[in-house]
Each structure stands twice: as structure tokens, then as C-alpha cells.
Design an enzyme around this catalytic site. Sequence first.
Site, PDB file in Angstrom:
ATOM      1  N   CYS A 120     -30.738  -7.898   9.275  1.00 23.94           N
ATOM      2  CA  CYS A 120     -30.449  -6.851   8.596  1.00 23.94           C
ATOM      3  C   CYS A 120     -30.016  -7.156   7.157  1.00 23.94           C
ATOM      4  CB  CYS A 120     -28.949  -6.055   9.188  1.00 23.94           C
ATOM      5  SG  CYS A 120     -27.614  -7.089   8.961  1.00 23.94           S
ATOM      6  N   ILE A 252     -43.467  18.855   2.140  1.00 27.95           N
ATOM      7  CA  ILE A 252     -42.794  17.497   2.612  1.00 27.95           C
ATOM      8  C   ILE A 252     -42.272  16.694   1.383  1.00 27.95           C
ATOM      9  CG2 ILE A 252     -45.016  16.443   2.337  1.00 27.95           C
ATOM     10  CD1 ILE A 252     -43.876  14.318   4.798  1.00 27.95           C
ATOM     11  N   THR A 256     -37.321  13.126   6.248  1.00 21.76           N
ATOM     12  CA  THR A 256     -36.453  12.910   6.979  1.00 21.76           C
ATOM     13  C   THR A 256     -36.231  13.454   8.251  1.00 21.76           C
ATOM     14  OG1 THR A 256     -34.857  14.273   5.941  1.00 21.76           O
ATOM     15  CG2 THR A 256     -34.993  11.949   5.116  1.00 21.76           C
ATOM     16  N   SER A 341     -34.113  17.001   1.379  1.00 21.97           N
ATOM     17  CA  SER A 341     -33.794  17.872   0.018  1.00 21.97           C
ATOM     18  C   SER A 341     -32.978  18.971   0.902  1.00 21.97           C
ATOM     19  CB  SER A 341     -35.212  18.124  -0.038  1.00 21.97           C
ATOM     20  OG  SER A 341     -35.735  18.968   0.825  1.00 21.97           O
ATOM     21  N   PHE A 792     -28.007 -11.864  22.023  1.00 21.76           N
ATOM     22  CA  PHE A 792     -26.834 -11.395  22.913  1.00 21.76           C
ATOM     23  C   PHE A 792     -27.201 -11.394  24.612  1.00 21.76           C
ATOM     24  CE2 PHE A 792     -27.377  -9.113  18.862  1.00 21.76           C
ATOM     25  CZ  PHE A 792     -26.436  -9.435  18.148  1.00 21.76           C
ATOM     26  N   SER A1074     -22.312 -19.397  25.742  1.00 20.50           N
ATOM     27  CA  SER A1074     -21.411 -19.961  24.612  1.00 20.50           C
ATOM     28  C   SER A1074     -21.494 -21.386  24.425  1.00 20.50           C
ATOM     29  CB  SER A1074     -19.885 -19.610  25.095  1.00 20.50           C
ATOM     30  OG  SER A1074     -19.835 -18.143  25.045  1.00 20.50           O
ATOM     31  N   GLU A1255     -19.202 -16.083  23.053  1.00 21.18           N
ATOM     32  CA  GLU A1255     -19.111 -14.558  23.965  1.00 21.18           C
ATOM     33  C   GLU A1255     -17.554 -14.050  24.030  1.00 21.18           C
ATOM     34  OE1 GLU A1255     -21.823 -14.809  27.572  1.00 21.18           O
ATOM     35  OE2 GLU A1255     -20.983 -16.932  27.208  1.00 21.18           O
TER      36      GLU A1255
END
Length: 1324
Positions: A120, A252, A256, A341, A792, A1074, A1255
Site C-alpha cells: 500500500c 463521463i 467513479t 463530479s 495473514f 508466529s 499473531e
Amino acid sequence: LPWVMDTSPVIISLLFPTQVIEKNVDPEWTLLTFLRKNWTLFTKYACGRGGCGACTVMVSKNDPVFKKIRHFSVTACLVPICSLYGAAVTTVEGIGSIKTRLHPVQERIAKSHGTQCGFCTPGMVMSMYTLLRNHPQPSEEQLMEALGGNLCRCTGYRPILESGRTFCDKNDSDSWSSLETQEICTKLFAKEEFQPLDPTQELVFPPELLRMAENPEKRTLTFYGERVTWISPGTLKDLLELKVKHPEAPLILGNTSLGPAMKSEGRFHPILLSPARISELTRVTETSEGLTIGAGCSLAQMKDVLAERISKLPEEKTQTYRALLKHLKSLAGPQIRNMASLGGHIISRHSYSDLNPILAVGSATLNLTSAEGTRQIPLNEYFLAGLASADLKPEEILESVHIPHSRKWEFVSAFRQAQCQQNALPHVNASMRVLFKEGTDSVEHLSIAYGGVGAATVIPSCSCPARRWDELMLDEACRLLLDEVSLPGSAPGGRVEFKRTLVVSFLFKFYLEVLQELKKLVKLVSDSRRHPDISDRFLSALEDFPVAIPQGVQTYQSVDPHQPPRDPVGRPIMHLSGLKHATGEAIFCDDIPVVDKELFMVLVTSSRAHAKIISIDFSEALKLPGVLDVVTAEDVPGTNGAEDDKLLAVDEVLCVGQVICAVVAETDVQAKRAVEMIKITYEDLEPAIFTIQDAVKHNSFLCPEKKLEQGNIEEAFEKVDQIVEGEVHVGGQEHFYMETQRVLVIPKTEDKELDIFVSTQDPAHVQKTVSSTLNIPINRITCHVKRVGGGFGGKVGRPAALGAIAAVGAIKTGRPIRLVLDREDDMLITGGRHPLFGKYKVGFMNSGRIKALDIECYINGGCTLDDSELVTEFLILKLENAYKIRNLRFRGRACMTNLPSNTAFRGFGFPQGTLVTESCITAVAAKCGLLPEKIREKNMYKTVDKTIYKQAFSPETLIRCWNECLDKSSFHSRRIQVEEFNKKNYWKKKGISIIPMKFSVGFAATSYHQAAALVHIYTDGSVLVTHGGNELGQGIHTKMLQVASRELKIPMSYMHICETSTATVPNTIATAASIGADVNGRAVQNACQILLKRLEPIIKKNPEGTWEDWIEAAFEQRISLSATGYFRGYKAFMDWDRGEGDPFPYYVYGAACSEVEIDCLTGAHKKIRTDIVMDACCSLNPAIDIGQIEGSFIQGMGLYTTEELKYSPEGVLYSRSPDEYKIPTITDVPEEFNVSLLPSSQTPLTIYSSKGLGESGMFLGSSVFFAIADAVAAVRTERDIAENFIVQSPATPEWVRMACADRFTDMIPRDDPKTFKPWSIPIA
């Protein structure tokens, strides 16, 4: 310079540092497709619908409204490439690189430990960078707002915010340094080392684009794609003529609304009209009557315009504007607001629209234009319902919206309630306006509009002629509203009773707000009539929870002052890839550039839950251009999975989302189109089981019952003072790793060799599965894992099946295959955390001492075994948590249902099971009339003892964590303050709770604890380390180099880790439980010690020499400079027949205290403060370990509060994107968030006495759940509502609101469940 010919249009867009003049762009391309495919840049692809912010980039345009260059963040996955004519685009690569120089944003997010998996990070960096381009010294509020549209699943957000705060104008984060002592440290990074931000060094807006903007191109630009034509007229006149020619073509702008619809609903428009270059559509004009805003203005521009008007006009004129501004702050994320918009928002007429209800009650008018002329229509219920007579004609467009000023004696308010505070679609929203006869409280006109309670915005015709604003009016209005806003029991979106309650709760909030305002006004106009008084206890109902910037302190033990400075163990070292994460130069699986002759694979999944496959017809699909083949079970050369868990379905499907076959094509777009053309006929089979209750009824289980007992439970129940029975339902959880499942399989030309690049926690498992599927030896297959964008537990078993299917495609076609799951498919196919249903019976004395506890747990395992048996075992082993109860019986079963198979997930059963145990404690406390923390203390382990499975341990550290947490959080004084607050407030309540934890680490089998490493020293003295652990963001590579650095006594800069590969370290165990850093650390240590022993004679001979001298000498003397390190593993075993063993090498102890405040009228809550004390013993890297604790805590908090999976009665998962499934966002972090690692604790077993913390923090998120439950219990006690021992997680706004029963929940109509088919079913 831009030039345009009618035949081959050219788009200009600038991507620093190169200029891009792009011919032949396809209007169906998004900016993200273009950046990744054409320019092989590393802007990330994560959700594809603008919901997660991973693909954020900055767009710069010359803004004609404000006459300046506007920089704004957008999600590249939604921006059509054709819309960027004349815009400059800056990506993460454009602002800095480790090859040249870093931008301060990149440097600070990395050095503040704001990256873990790093997927991210480029999006976070670009959101922050855009903020700094607009505000070089932003306020903390602006920082929070800028990051509101970016999701992170690893860090828990605090370090990301911490890095952003170093740019803020008032930086007071040094207030904690007073807590530092020689032993205790609170600094994880050194601010003084950061390079300063110099705004003069930023990239300038390209001069040719400025010239273009000043002399705008008036000609119509046309872009022709394979299926779609994009027409961008230069003048309003041209646009209106085009609208006559193509009445069906949509306009357009932000894409979104159209973008996600085209992606998920397959909507298709052959012609798209772009009004982006038409200045009339972005005009803003003010008159004495009100404000007219151009339909082409973005919601962000509208927000700025409204804020500016509000600051200048008297308050009475800006009521509607204030309501709009309030909703604009929480509507979607900033990237979407920058693109969407105003006109698009209004014309889309979504039933959940936040602005349309306000515009409707505010009497807004729509100014329409066509080639024929102009006209005005009201934005009213007929327009919103889409009635032809009140709508736009096909050739008309919406030019602007006129919003009138409010008047004196008129009040307008807006309300919304969503699953979480920011970036979430509302369950219900409302806007209300009332006009009084001047100087009185007689209602002249009342208008109300609701969103989310029907197929369109609902505007009830509530006429209250000349009623006074009092309780009588309120009751009458509630009754009328509930009659008129009728929501059927089967309404789409579900939550029907909650929505009905909100309809009247919002009205009550409005009633109180107006009463307050009337009081102020009537004081000015003396009037003999008095208004009903609002008691002080009701006033808190008026306030919404504000967004606050999280503050906090992280404390850990300083390293020994005698430790040599070059020894990095115990120091907060930055993640090895941190800087590369921040510049986008960290390569993930799908960032590997396209390989020669590469093909793309897309999976075809079942649309039925339990059915026989009658036929599969892919003849139409094969006719499509670019489609090469369809891979089915018949193509598998070896074994097609296990007997009850097929890779590709044969004859029968067991759940919606089961993989049936896979399409292979030249591009992903071609493969996706082919999937639509495949026709599968089914014959449904009985029974289709979805819920745990159904599974128990049909005796549908995946494995035998697991059971542990101690003492004599029957006898104990006879001797206790009281017995309570209850049940607990814990919903499932989606992993939502930011990087979806992906794999690239490259067949080699000889000996059937394969290279597999895969995002997995267990490359050896992928290797074995591919080997058995293709029927070739394991030694021909090499799996490479550079890094994983979050796992995870979700990347332990699943990648093997996907890798094997891709490998079959590669062998069949003889070409490389890339398989990348879309977010929707990933959520549908891969399963998640097991939902749990638990029943308990607890016997106790009136003093609160628990004498007997009987718990029976059922987990929803889905359609195949997967890890369900292991999860059941771990669940039962860990159920006792921190409590010593003499007489226990724990039983667990895994249910087989027709849902995608659930799998490993951080915590592995512990977060669900222990919620049952802790719920028993709160039930006992309620029955005894004691506080839950007293019951916890009374029943906790006190001395060296044995667990239920007869493993001995000392609880000393557990008790230290508990006491330290009580002390650090000032628990007892805050408990008194909470009770005081609750006495004074009726509609808001606070709750506080503290939870202890004993978490067992590791797999319950010795062979799973083995690990190996390979260390090479090269003749220049540099060292290459490889080991069997995979980098998932948890910093294992960083820790391994810290270990190697200490052992070889050389700096980390001499060392490198390239990747985890099955060719260098074979037969590895999954990086899970872990324990990755523990066991691999021991293997690396072993290899380094072997090497150092070999070098000993040389060092003795030349003690003053340098490392390089010694290595050179060793080579000359033919000493091997390569060593394999090995760790045989911690001993661990469990005998289930006897119910005893030593299944776990060690425990991690901790405690967390959380305080929350709930709004009883809406069910919303805010997290006031959390304190965590965790026993990490001697942390290898406190920055990484604290990051793991915070990240898992926030993930656990998500499990227990907002993350809700919804299934249809046919077993189809509804929540398949970040729009429907809400993981915690930046505004969900507690306002004060403190983490401390317990000082001076030791464990001789592990490497350097450290502990694995991956964990354990997950379950501590339940402290938020129990704090919410504590607040709800305060409400129910005050209102004399009977105790309810059915506990439900997650504690969503719906659950909280309905538990706080009051006159509004009593007045709503309730449906008999037998009379309708619900929209969704609870599967726990």
C-alpha cells in the site's frame, strides 16, 4: 506540442521525468492499465474500483474555476486514460528513487517504520505527496483527510501517520520523551536525520500544458478503441449536438460510478462523451438568492466552494451548505471526491447518495441545456425516482445546480450512519429541513429525505400543518414516517430493523437539534410560550463523534550500553525494503515484466453451491480473438488435488466460487471476456448447507470431535452457587491482504523444468503440489518468493492450488502463464477465518470464583477439510486463555458446509474461541454484580501450574503484564470516570475493559519447527544469506540479517538477502504460527557459527586484520566460505487420546485495556484509548515487533467491530470488495494508542531470548469489543432491559443500536421471519 488529426488522435500526459505523447489509446484503458502495461511502472493494482487507494497517483491540471494549478490525488484504476488530455500525471517513481534521490515523504514513511509488506506504500506516499504540494505545512486534520482513502492491512496506520506528522505545522510529538530513562526507550526513529522538505525543488507544471490550457483546443477530439469510441468536444455547442446524435451515450467525468458498474455489472457503452474541456460546466456563480455550481465541478471543488461561502455568509443563510459540507467530508475517500463530479453524483441517483437528500430538501433546481434551449427542473422525489416526466430528455445535459440560501427560522440538518466513520457507503442517511412561522415554534413546513431505505432516495410526504415543535409532533411524525418509509423484510442490503430504527432515531436527533436552536432564537424574540426543556443528560445526543488524530507512545527496553554499536540486535532497524517500498521499486510477483510469449489465465468458478455439472460448453469462448485454450480437469497429467478437494471440479461442485476450469488468452481482457461466454449447465443437489446450525442438524462434519477434560465437571456443577448458560456467535473474516493471490509460471525448454514466481507463505508446498499435479519430480520445479504483499495465513495453502492450475496451463500451451486474481474473485474463492458458534455453561460461587466450565464450539469449515481439523485442535488447546479453572470440558467440531473452504488466518482459532471464554467471564460478572476485571483477576493463573493439556508453565510474566497494563492505563480511576459519564449522559455511553492473554506460539509438532539456512561469503567480503522464511511484511529478512551481523561481527551493510527459493533452501516449512524468525534465526545463527569457527585460526593468526583480509586468506588456504545452517526444531507433541502433551514451545503474554464511547441512537462508536502491554522478552527489533503488535491489534479490532461477511440464502458471498467489506481505516485507530514491551523478561529457549509476536496481538482487539459490550450493558441496566447472554461479533453499528433498546426500537414494525426470504443469512 499536442497535435490532433481526426484519424489518429494523440493524447498528451506527462509522466515525470519523461514526456509521453501517446498515439492509439483505447478508451477502455484506465490510467492504471496504461502505467502498468505500456510503461511497466509499479503503481499497484489491488481492488480495481477505487476503494483501497493502493494505485493513487497525482494529477495536475490548470483549474479554470480557481485560476491556478490544481494538484489532486486520484485512484489510477478508475481514471480513463482519455480523460487526461492536457493533464500532468506524477507517479511514485516520478518523485524520487533510491537510484537518484529520495523525496522526504518517501524517506520519512520508511524510516518511521510506516511500511511492512509495502504494497500500500506507493499509494500512501502519493496521497501524502499531493497533500504537501497543496499545503507544504499541513494541519493534522488535513493529513487525516488526505489518507482517508488509503487502506493498509499491516501496520495499523500509526507509524504512517507518525511519518506524516513530521511535516505538520504544530509538531508536538516530542511530549513523550520525558518518559525515557536509560533502560526504557520511546523513540523508534530519529527525526533529526530527516532531510527537510523544500517546496522549491518540486517538479514544475509542464509549460506546454500551461500554453494548452491558456489557448484551449476548440476542436472535438475522438479516440477510437476496439469496442468504444471516446468523444471529447471542445465547446458546449458541440457537446449538445453530439448529445442529439448519440442520445444514449453517457457523459463521463470522474468514472467513479460508471467505472465500477462496467467492472462488476459488465455494463457497456459503445460511445462515451467527455465534457471535461467545457468551461461552462465548471462555472460557479453567486447571487443574493443562492449558489449555482457547475455540474462538472468535482465534489472536492464543491467542498472548497461551500467552505468559502460558509465563512463569508451569515449562519442563517448557510444551513443547507453546512449540511452538504458535513457529508462531503465523509463521502468516499479524497481520491474519489477529487474525481467524482457533482452532476455525475446527482444523475447516478444512487439510493445511498449522501448529497441528493440534502439537495432535495434544500429545494435545489437543476439547470438543463440542450440544442433546443435551457430549462429548469426541481431536484425532487419524482426526479430521484426516475420518472420520465420529471427527468432529463435524452438529448439534454445537466449544466449546473442551483442551491438556494436558507432563511431565518429555517433549519437544515444531515445525518448518516455507515459501517465505519469514513470512506464507507451509508446504511441510512437523511436530510431534514423545517421552517417555522417567524418568531414562533409553529411548523410551517417540514421536509425529510432518506437514502438507503429503498431503490431510490425516499421523500415522505410528511405534512405537519401548524403543529408546535414538541413531543406530540415528534410522536406523530415518527408514526407517519414508519408508515410511509416501508422497507420489506427481504429488502436488498438487509439490516431492515436497524434501518427502520435509524429512520426515527435521526428524526429524534433533528428534533433535539432544532429545539436547541429555537431556544437561542426565541431568547432574542421574547415569546411567552416556553419550549420543552432538553435535560442535560440528552444534550450529548447532538454531537457527532469528531475525527481525531491518534497520539501515543511506544516504549521498549534500550539495548545494553556495553553492546557494540555495530551489533544491530535489539535496535529499531528500518525494514530492509522500506525505502524501496516507498519508491515503488520493491518488486512484487505481478511487477515482474511481461515474459516472452506470456499468456494470461482467468479462472471460471461455480455459480451454484451444491450441484452436478451436466455440461460445459466453451465453444463460443474459443472463437474470441486472442483466446488460446480452456484448461479443465481432463488436462491434468498427474493428480487433480485430493479426493475430496479437487483442483478443478469434476462432475460436481460443492460451493459457489469453486474453480471449474480456466481460460488462457493473450491478454487479461481477452481472457475475462471469454469467461463470460462459457456456458455451464448444472443440476442442483440436496442438501445445500450453509449455516453451522444446518450442519449440526444434517450431521455434516469434516473430522471427528476434539475434546479436552480436567477434573469432574458434572460433580462441580452440583456444588456451585449459580450456573449461567449462553451462546456466542463470531463471524468470519476475510484476509484482505493488499496484494491478491498471484503466480507466474515459466516452463523451461528442457527436462520439464519450471520456474514459478508466486506470492506465498509456503513455496515448498506450491512446489510439491505442482509436482504431483504434473507428475514430474520435485527437483525440476523451482519456486521463487521475493516478497509477499501480506499473507495473514491466506497464502499458506491457497497459492499451491492456483500455482498448480497455472502450471497445467503452462504445460498444455508450452508458454508462460500469469494468473492474477481480481479482488472480487480472491474474496469469493479463497475462504477466510472460520466463523464460530460456541455454547457455554459456567458454574461459579457468588464470590465470582469459577468452579466449572463446559464449552462446546462449532466452526464453519466450508466444503473441504483444508486446515479445519488443525484449527479445531488449536481452538480447544487455547480456550482456557489465562484462567485456571479446576473443572473443564472443551469440545470442538468442524462443520462441513457448501461454502468456500475456510483456511488458516492469523491467530488460528484463538481469536474466535477465546471470545467465548471471555464472554463467560462477563456473564459471571453480570450475575454476581461484580466488575469483569475482578472476575478475571480472581480466576487467573497465580503460580507455576499445568494447563488443561498438562503442560507446565509459570504465569509470573502474565501477571506482570496484567498489573502493568492496569497501572499504565490508570484503569481504576478511569473506570470511575466512565461510570460518572454514564450517569450524566442518556444517549451516549462509555465502556472500558481490560483483557489478559496467554498465547501459545508455534505448531504442535516438532517436525514443523525445523529450519535451514545457507550463508555464502564471497571473496570481496560480502555475505549472501538465504533461509527458509518468506518476507510477508513481518520483517523476517531484516531480523535474519541482524542475527547474521551479530554472529559474524560485521555490519549489516556487508550482507544481502536476495529471495526465498526452493533451489537454495529445500523442504521448508510455511512461514506461519508466529515462529518464522525464531526457527530461521537459529538456522542462520548455526550457519554463521560454522563459518566463524572455520575462520578462527586465520583471525588468531592476524587479529589486527580486516574482515576482507581474513576472507582473502581463507580463500587462499582453501577454506570453504559457504555453510548450511540447520535447526532441528523445538520439541512439541500432543496426544489427543490421552488429552495431554507439550504442544507449544513457549507462550506470549499480554494485556490490553480499551475505552470506547457509543452513540445509542445510531450504534456508532469511537475508540478513545487503548493501552497494550506485551511480553516480547528481548525483542530482536522493537520497531518491527511493535509494528506487528499494532497491526495485529487493529486487524483484530476489525474482526470484532466492522468486518462483516454477508452471504445470500443461496450461499453467494455479497461482500467481495472494499465497498462492502470494511477493514479498519485510518480513522478507526484509537485516539490514544500506547504500546509497551514488558521490560527485563527472559526466555532461555529462543534466539537471543526473543519471542515471535506475529499473531498474539490479534485477540487483544477484543478489548474494544468488550468495551463496547460494557457500554451497551450500561445502557441496558439503566433502561431495565433483561440481560442477554447471546454474544455476537462483530459489534457492528447495527448490533449496538438494536441492543440499546429504547422507545424507537420498540415502535418499529417487526416482520415474522417465516413470511419473507431474507437478503442474507448468518452462517455462524
